[in-house]
Design a protein around this motif. Structure first.
Motif, PDB file in Angstrom:
ATOM      1  N   LEU A  75       0.848  -1.187   0.000  1.00 39.46           N
ATOM      2  CA  LEU A  75       0.000   0.000   0.000  1.00 39.46           C
ATOM      3  C   LEU A  75       0.885   1.239   0.000  1.00 39.46           C
ATOM      4  CD1 LEU A  75      -2.718  -1.076   2.599  1.00 39.46           C
ATOM      5  CD2 LEU A  75      -2.634  -1.509   0.129  1.00 39.46           C
ATOM      6  N   ALA A  76       0.645   2.117  -0.960  1.00 40.66           N
ATOM      7  CA  ALA A  76       1.516   3.284  -1.137  1.00 40.66           C
ATOM      8  C   ALA A  76       0.698   4.561  -1.171  1.00 40.66           C
ATOM      9  CB  ALA A  76       2.327   3.148  -2.427  1.00 40.66           C
ATOM     10  N   SER A  77       1.325   5.626  -0.726  1.00 41.74           N
ATOM     11  CA  SER A  77       0.728   6.965  -0.713  1.00 41.74           C
ATOM     12  C   SER A  77       1.862   7.965  -0.821  1.00 41.74           C
ATOM     13  CB  SER A  77      -0.063   7.176   0.584  1.00 41.74           C
ATOM     14  OG  SER A  77       0.803   7.071   1.709  1.00 41.74           O
ATOM     15  N   LEU A  78       1.553   9.223  -0.869  1.00 37.63           N
ATOM     16  CA  LEU A  78       2.623  10.214  -0.780  1.00 37.63           C
ATOM     17  C   LEU A  78       3.303  10.129   0.588  1.00 37.63           C
ATOM     18  CD1 LEU A  78       0.968  13.332  -2.468  1.00 37.63           C
ATOM     19  CD2 LEU A  78       2.687  11.810  -3.453  1.00 37.63           C
ATOM     20  N   TYR A  79       2.520   9.860   1.614  1.00 41.34           N
ATOM     21  CA  TYR A  79       3.004   9.843   2.995  1.00 41.34           C
ATOM     22  C   TYR A  79       4.145   8.848   3.203  1.00 41.34           C
ATOM     23  CZ  TYR A  79       2.324  10.186   8.106  1.00 41.34           C
ATOM     24  OH  TYR A  79       2.478  10.397   9.448  1.00 41.34           O
ATOM     25  N   ASN A  80       4.113   7.717   2.495  1.00 42.59           N
ATOM     26  CA  ASN A  80       5.194   6.729   2.630  1.00 42.59           C
ATOM     27  C   ASN A  80       5.861   6.450   1.280  1.00 42.59           C
ATOM     28  OD1 ASN A  80       3.250   5.165   1.317  1.00 42.59           O
ATOM     29  ND2 ASN A  80       3.650   3.328   2.528  1.00 42.59           N
ATOM     30  N   ALA A  81       5.832   7.424   0.381  1.00 37.87           N
ATOM     31  CA  ALA A  81       6.228   7.197  -1.014  1.00 37.87           C
ATOM     32  C   ALA A  81       7.639   6.628  -1.160  1.00 37.87           C
ATOM     33  CB  ALA A  81       6.096   8.496  -1.814  1.00 37.87           C
ATOM     34  N   HIS A  82       8.604   7.207  -0.498  1.00 38.83           N
ATOM     35  CA  HIS A  82       9.984   6.766  -0.696  1.00 38.83           C
ATOM     36  C   HIS A  82      10.201   5.366  -0.125  1.00 38.83           C
ATOM     37  CE1 HIS A  82      11.667  11.127  -1.274  1.00 38.83           C
ATOM     38  NE2 HIS A  82      10.777  10.775  -2.170  1.00 38.83           N
ATOM     39  N   THR A 138       0.133  10.793  -7.580  1.00 36.69           N
ATOM     40  CA  THR A 138       0.924  10.021  -6.620  1.00 36.69           C
ATOM     41  C   THR A 138       1.718   8.932  -7.326  1.00 36.69           C
ATOM     42  OG1 THR A 138      -0.693  10.481  -4.877  1.00 36.69           O
ATOM     43  CG2 THR A 138       0.809   8.618  -4.521  1.00 36.69           C
ATOM     44  N   ALA A 139       1.095   8.288  -8.311  1.00 33.09           N
ATOM     45  CA  ALA A 139       1.816   7.291  -9.117  1.00 33.09           C
ATOM     46  C   ALA A 139       3.023   7.918  -9.795  1.00 33.09           C
ATOM     47  CB  ALA A 139       0.884   6.678 -10.148  1.00 33.09           C
ATOM     48  N   GLY A 140       2.882   9.163 -10.245  1.00 29.46           N
ATOM     49  CA  GLY A 140       4.008   9.860 -10.860  1.00 29.46           C
ATOM     50  C   GLY A 140       5.135  10.130  -9.885  1.00 29.46           C
ATOM     51  N   VAL A 141       4.786  10.501  -8.657  1.00 30.12           N
ATOM     52  CA  VAL A 141       5.804  10.706  -7.622  1.00 30.12           C
ATOM     53  C   VAL A 141       6.536   9.395  -7.337  1.00 30.12           C
ATOM     54  CG1 VAL A 141       6.176  11.300  -5.193  1.00 30.12           C
ATOM     55  CG2 VAL A 141       4.597  12.662  -6.590  1.00 30.12           C
ATOM     56  N   LEU A 142       5.785   8.309  -7.221  1.00 32.25           N
ATOM     57  CA  LEU A 142       6.395   6.999  -6.988  1.00 32.25           C
ATOM     58  C   LEU A 142       7.281   6.588  -8.164  1.00 32.25           C
ATOM     59  CD1 LEU A 142       3.235   5.242  -5.549  1.00 32.25           C
ATOM     60  CD2 LEU A 142       5.385   5.516  -4.299  1.00 32.25           C
ATOM     61  N   ALA A 143       6.772   6.800  -9.382  1.00 30.85           N
ATOM     62  CA  ALA A 143       7.541   6.432 -10.579  1.00 30.85           C
ATOM     63  C   ALA A 143       8.836   7.225 -10.671  1.00 30.85           C
ATOM     64  CB  ALA A 143       6.688   6.647 -11.827  1.00 30.85           C
ATOM     65  N   GLU A 144       8.756   8.507 -10.344  1.00 37.64           N
ATOM     66  CA  GLU A 144       9.949   9.354 -10.385  1.00 37.64           C
ATOM     67  C   GLU A 144      11.006   8.842  -9.406  1.00 37.64           C
ATOM     68  OE1 GLU A 144      10.252  14.036 -10.655  1.00 37.64           O
ATOM     69  OE2 GLU A 144       9.797  13.416  -8.604  1.00 37.64           O
ATOM     70  N   TYR A 145      10.573   8.499  -8.198  1.00 34.97           N
ATOM     71  CA  TYR A 145      11.536   8.035  -7.205  1.00 34.97           C
ATOM     72  C   TYR A 145      12.077   6.652  -7.555  1.00 34.97           C
ATOM     73  CZ  TYR A 145      13.845   7.565  -2.709  1.00 34.97           C
ATOM     74  OH  TYR A 145      14.794   7.420  -1.733  1.00 34.97           O
ATOM     75  N   LEU A 146      11.233   5.795  -8.092  1.00 42.42           N
ATOM     76  CA  LEU A 146      11.705   4.483  -8.548  1.00 42.42           C
ATOM     77  C   LEU A 146      12.786   4.636  -9.616  1.00 42.42           C
ATOM     78  CD1 LEU A 146       8.283   2.636  -8.679  1.00 42.42           C
ATOM     79  CD2 LEU A 146      10.278   1.841  -7.397  1.00 42.42           C
ATOM     80  N   VAL A 190       5.635   0.555   5.445  1.00 45.64           N
ATOM     81  CA  VAL A 190       4.963   0.107   4.225  1.00 45.64           C
ATOM     82  C   VAL A 190       4.026  -1.048   4.586  1.00 45.64           C
ATOM     83  CG1 VAL A 190       5.224  -0.694   1.859  1.00 45.64           C
ATOM     84  CG2 VAL A 190       7.032   0.693   2.909  1.00 45.64           C
ATOM     85  N   PRO A 191       2.727  -0.887   4.416  1.00 46.26           N
ATOM     86  CA  PRO A 191       1.829  -2.024   4.614  1.00 46.26           C
ATOM     87  C   PRO A 191       2.037  -3.046   3.492  1.00 46.26           C
ATOM     88  CG  PRO A 191       0.638   0.075   4.758  1.00 46.26           C
ATOM     89  CD  PRO A 191       1.991   0.359   4.161  1.00 46.26           C
ATOM     90  N   VAL A 192       2.375  -4.281   3.873  1.00 48.30           N
ATOM     91  CA  VAL A 192       2.674  -5.353   2.922  1.00 48.30           C
ATOM     92  C   VAL A 192       1.701  -6.502   3.159  1.00 48.30           C
ATOM     93  CG1 VAL A 192       4.415  -7.020   2.164  1.00 48.30           C
ATOM     94  CG2 VAL A 192       5.105  -4.698   2.803  1.00 48.30           C
ATOM     95  N   LEU A 193       1.133  -7.021   2.084  1.00 49.80           N
ATOM     96  CA  LEU A 193       0.217  -8.148   2.200  1.00 49.80           C
ATOM     97  C   LEU A 193       0.968  -9.359   2.728  1.00 49.80           C
ATOM     98  CD1 LEU A 193      -2.593  -9.353   1.683  1.00 49.80           C
ATOM     99  CD2 LEU A 193      -1.849  -9.878  -0.652  1.00 49.80           C
TER     100      LEU A 193
END
Length: 242
Positions: free
Chosen positions: A115-122, A154-162, A221-224
């Motif tokens: 589970l991802a958000s801006l709050y835990n993006a990195h 938010t997906a863009g922020v995650l993609a940029e950091y990835l 990071v919440p992980v299943l």
């Protein structure tokens, strides 16, 4: 490593590897806040009735219908409320309009669901790369079947950091998300323009939007980690933690 962004969950999507589920306003943000507040685990279910079936003395119900706390639930879907909630050592069962359903869609085929958000993006991006062998996919929950500006940003922020962390091969959805990230340098501006933010304003919960717009404030990071009945069990993990 392939980098993929899907703007909405659909029945036909198949995930061979890692999926980051995003519902930034608000369920994936709230999930991180609940774990920060000491929740033992989060049980994500697709509907309100499924959530009520888990209710007992050691279980709290959290979620929303129309943005507000459903009758009989202990908590709503506010990350601000979640961070201060007395959830230490408890299981929190969550059901929301969009986010929990998206997680269930991802879990049908994915090896790993985060589970991802801006709050835990990195932290979420780092954890995804640790687990992935061929692809990192970002699944946006959207809003009631429509693409959400907030989630795609938010997906863009995650993609940029990835992309900063490793050599990624973005497909078209990821390129669109990255372009949106470049169009809005201020996360609060992007989120505030979204339909999700406007809906919260309508029910007096607009203060959740600035909270959700905070970037990389949490390492969790919440992980299943498993399933029980209709619930997906998410537990908190840190990058570098097995």
């Amino acid at each position: 490593m392939r980098l993929r962004v899907d703007p909405l969950p659909t029945e036909t999507l198949v995930y061979p590897d890692v999926v980051l589920v995003v519902d930034v306003i608000r369920s994936t943000t709230t999930a991180v806040a609940l774990l920060e507040a000491g929740a033992e685990a989060l049980y994500w279910v697709a509907g309100l009735e499924a959530a009520k079936a888990f209710k007992d003395a050691d279980v709290l119900l959290a979620g929303e219908a129309g943005g507000v706390k459903p009758p009989g639930f202990d908590l709503g879907n506010s990350p601000r409320e979640a961070l201060e909630a007395p959830v230490g050592g408890k299981v929190v069962v969550m059901s929301t309009t969009n986010g929990t359903k998206a997680a269930h869609a991802a879990a049908k085929t994915a090896k790993h669901v985060l589970l991802a958000s801006l709050y835990n993006a990195h932290a979420a991006a780092r954890k995804a790369l640790e687990l992935a062998t061929e692809e990192v996919a970002i699944l946006c929950a959207g809003k009631e079947g429509r693409v959400g500006l907030d989630d795609l940003y938010t997906a863009g922020v995650l993609a940029e950091y990835l992309g900063l962390l490793g050599e990624m091969e973005p497909e078209d959805g990821a390129r669109i998300a990255l372009a949106l990230r470049r169009a809005y340098q201020d996360p609060l501006e992007a989120l505030s323009l979204s339909a999700a933010a406007q809906a919260l304003k309508g029910v007096g919960l607009e203060a959740d939007v600035p909270f959700a717009a905070q970037v990389a404030k949490s390492p969790l990071v919440p992980v299943l980690s498993g399933r029980v009945g209709e619930a997906l069990i998410f537990k908190g993990s840190l990058p570098g933690q097995g």
